[in-house]
Write a protein that holds these residues in place. Structure first.
Motif, PDB file in Angstrom:
ATOM      1  N   GLY A  33       0.830  -1.194   0.000  1.00 37.38           N
ATOM      2  CA  GLY A  33       0.000   0.000   0.000  1.00 37.38           C
ATOM      3  C   GLY A  33       0.861   1.240   0.000  1.00 37.38           C
ATOM      4  O   GLY A  33       2.090   1.175   0.055  1.00 37.38           O
ATOM      5  N   ALA A  34       0.206   2.351  -0.045  1.00 36.67           N
ATOM      6  CA  ALA A  34       0.882   3.642  -0.065  1.00 36.67           C
ATOM      7  C   ALA A  34       1.616   3.891   1.250  1.00 36.67           C
ATOM      8  O   ALA A  34       1.218   3.368   2.294  1.00 36.67           O
ATOM      9  N   PRO A  35       2.684   4.683   1.203  1.00 41.08           N
ATOM     10  CA  PRO A  35       3.367   5.051   2.444  1.00 41.08           C
ATOM     11  C   PRO A  35       2.381   5.709   3.413  1.00 41.08           C
ATOM     12  O   PRO A  35       1.536   6.507   3.019  1.00 41.08           O
ATOM     13  N   GLY A  36       2.478   5.315   4.687  1.00 41.38           N
ATOM     14  CA  GLY A  36       1.618   5.892   5.708  1.00 41.38           C
ATOM     15  C   GLY A  36       0.236   5.282   5.792  1.00 41.38           C
ATOM     16  O   GLY A  36      -0.614   5.770   6.527  1.00 41.38           O
ATOM     17  N   SER A  37      -0.003   4.199   5.052  1.00 38.47           N
ATOM     18  CA  SER A  37      -1.337   3.595   5.045  1.00 38.47           C
ATOM     19  C   SER A  37      -1.556   2.607   6.189  1.00 38.47           C
ATOM     20  O   SER A  37      -2.652   2.084   6.344  1.00 38.47           O
ATOM     21  N   GLY A  38      -0.519   2.328   6.999  1.00 42.36           N
ATOM     22  CA  GLY A  38      -0.686   1.480   8.172  1.00 42.36           C
ATOM     23  C   GLY A  38      -0.189   0.059   8.020  1.00 42.36           C
ATOM     24  O   GLY A  38      -0.469  -0.791   8.872  1.00 42.36           O
ATOM     25  N   LYS A  39       0.555  -0.230   6.963  1.00 37.56           N
ATOM     26  CA  LYS A  39       1.063  -1.591   6.738  1.00 37.56           C
ATOM     27  C   LYS A  39       1.931  -2.062   7.902  1.00 37.56           C
ATOM     28  O   LYS A  39       1.728  -3.164   8.419  1.00 37.56           O
ATOM     29  N   THR A  40       2.858  -1.245   8.312  1.00 36.25           N
ATOM     30  CA  THR A  40       3.771  -1.631   9.391  1.00 36.25           C
ATOM     31  C   THR A  40       3.003  -1.844  10.690  1.00 36.25           C
ATOM     32  O   THR A  40       3.230  -2.835  11.389  1.00 36.25           O
ATOM     33  N   GLN A  41       2.080  -0.961  11.004  1.00 42.39           N
ATOM     34  CA  GLN A  41       1.305  -1.098  12.243  1.00 42.39           C
ATOM     35  C   GLN A  41       0.495  -2.387  12.240  1.00 42.39           C
ATOM     36  O   GLN A  41       0.446  -3.094  13.243  1.00 42.39           O
ATOM     37  N   TYR A  66       8.913 -12.421  10.536  1.00 40.97           N
ATOM     38  CA  TYR A  66       8.549 -11.108  10.011  1.00 40.97           C
ATOM     39  C   TYR A  66       9.580 -10.733   8.958  1.00 40.97           C
ATOM     40  O   TYR A  66      10.759 -10.568   9.270  1.00 40.97           O
ATOM     41  N   ILE A  67       9.152 -10.614   7.710  1.00 45.72           N
ATOM     42  CA  ILE A  67      10.060 -10.255   6.623  1.00 45.72           C
ATOM     43  C   ILE A  67       9.872  -8.771   6.347  1.00 45.72           C
ATOM     44  O   ILE A  67       8.831  -8.342   5.868  1.00 45.72           O
ATOM     45  N   ASP A  68      10.887  -7.991   6.673  1.00 44.57           N
ATOM     46  CA  ASP A  68      10.851  -6.537   6.539  1.00 44.57           C
ATOM     47  C   ASP A  68      11.573  -6.157   5.249  1.00 44.57           C
ATOM     48  O   ASP A  68      12.780  -6.288   5.155  1.00 44.57           O
ATOM     49  N   SER A  69      10.817  -5.669   4.278  1.00 45.85           N
ATOM     50  CA  SER A  69      11.405  -5.343   2.979  1.00 45.85           C
ATOM     51  C   SER A  69      11.661  -3.853   2.798  1.00 45.85           C
ATOM     52  O   SER A  69      12.110  -3.431   1.741  1.00 45.85           O
ATOM     53  N   THR A  70      11.381  -3.054   3.807  1.00 47.71           N
ATOM     54  CA  THR A  70      11.559  -1.609   3.674  1.00 47.71           C
ATOM     55  C   THR A  70      12.430  -0.998   4.765  1.00 47.71           C
ATOM     56  O   THR A  70      12.731   0.190   4.708  1.00 47.71           O
ATOM     57  N   GLY A  71      12.793  -1.776   5.775  1.00 46.18           N
ATOM     58  CA  GLY A  71      13.534  -1.224   6.902  1.00 46.18           C
ATOM     59  C   GLY A  71      12.628  -0.512   7.883  1.00 46.18           C
ATOM     60  O   GLY A  71      13.093   0.232   8.746  1.00 46.18           O
ATOM     61  N   GLY A  72      11.318  -0.738   7.790  1.00 45.25           N
ATOM     62  CA  GLY A  72      10.349  -0.047   8.630  1.00 45.25           C
ATOM     63  C   GLY A  72      10.146  -0.632  10.011  1.00 45.25           C
ATOM     64  O   GLY A  72       9.476  -0.019  10.839  1.00 45.25           O
ATOM     65  N   LEU A  73      10.711  -1.795  10.269  1.00 46.90           N
ATOM     66  CA  LEU A  73      10.529  -2.415  11.578  1.00 46.90           C
ATOM     67  C   LEU A  73      11.387  -1.693  12.615  1.00 46.90           C
ATOM     68  O   LEU A  73      12.587  -1.538  12.449  1.00 46.90           O
ATOM     69  N   ARG A 104       5.906  -8.118   4.905  1.00 45.79           N
ATOM     70  CA  ARG A 104       5.509  -6.738   4.688  1.00 45.79           C
ATOM     71  C   ARG A 104       6.232  -6.229   3.461  1.00 45.79           C
ATOM     72  O   ARG A 104       7.439  -6.309   3.364  1.00 45.79           O
ATOM     73  N   GLY A 105       5.497  -5.693   2.502  1.00 47.36           N
ATOM     74  CA  GLY A 105       6.095  -5.136   1.297  1.00 47.36           C
ATOM     75  C   GLY A 105       5.712  -3.676   1.165  1.00 47.36           C
ATOM     76  O   GLY A 105       4.705  -3.239   1.681  1.00 47.36           O
ATOM     77  N   SER A 106       6.500  -2.929   0.417  1.00 45.49           N
ATOM     78  CA  SER A 106       6.235  -1.515   0.249  1.00 45.49           C
ATOM     79  C   SER A 106       5.341  -1.239  -0.940  1.00 45.49           C
ATOM     80  O   SER A 106       4.793  -0.166  -1.070  1.00 45.49           O
ATOM     81  N   GLY A 107       5.211  -2.205  -1.849  1.00 44.91           N
ATOM     82  CA  GLY A 107       4.451  -1.968  -3.049  1.00 44.91           C
ATOM     83  C   GLY A 107       5.233  -1.142  -4.067  1.00 44.91           C
ATOM     84  O   GLY A 107       4.740  -0.809  -5.124  1.00 44.91           O
ATOM     85  N   GLU A 108       6.461  -0.802  -3.722  1.00 45.56           N
ATOM     86  CA  GLU A 108       7.271   0.036  -4.590  1.00 45.56           C
ATOM     87  C   GLU A 108       8.380  -0.735  -5.262  1.00 45.56           C
ATOM     88  O   GLU A 108       9.266  -0.176  -5.862  1.00 45.56           O
TER      89      GLU A 108
END
Length: 126
Positions: A19-27, A46-53, A116-120
């Protein structure tokens, strides 16, 4: 969320949230990981593909559910994090996950797994 996910999520499955950044994926992913580790007392990969964890954020969520330091430590130990920023590393992690699932199914154990993916897209070197 239940309607979008066909009545919920199940342990032993792999899910990807995009989803878009800030859409709540990480939460959402952190909340799922913590609930599985604390309530179901099952392991989570937990597979973190964006470094958001963020480890401190994960700990805060666990502390909201578990009072004792021992219980918090046990919950944290049930959450295994893989940071994946390159497609070939992702394939390796997914193959390891497949092998783990196969051996656990044979032994009667389950592993809750969330991706978790960024969609980007992929491509940033690790």
């Amino acid at each position: 969320l239940d309607a979008l996910l066909d009545s919920g999520l199940y342990t032993g499955e792999l899910m990807e949230f995009v989803g878009a950044p800030g859409s709540g994926k990480t939460q959402v992913c952190l909340s799922l990981a913590v609930n599985i580790a604390c309530e179901l007392k099952q392991r989570v990969r937990y597979i973190d593909s964006t470094g958001g964890l963020c480890a401190s954020r994960l700990l805060r969520l666990i502390q909201e559910q578990v009072n004792s330091l021992e219980g918090q430590s046990e919950a944290l130990q049930r959450i295994e994090v893989a940071r994946v920023f390159e497609v070939y590393h992702l394939l390796d992690v997914l193959q390891d996950l497949r092998t783990s699932f196969t051996s656990q199914v044979r032994s009667g154990k389950e592993l809750g797994a969330w991706k978790r993916g960024s969609g980007e897209g992929w491509g940033r070197e690790e």
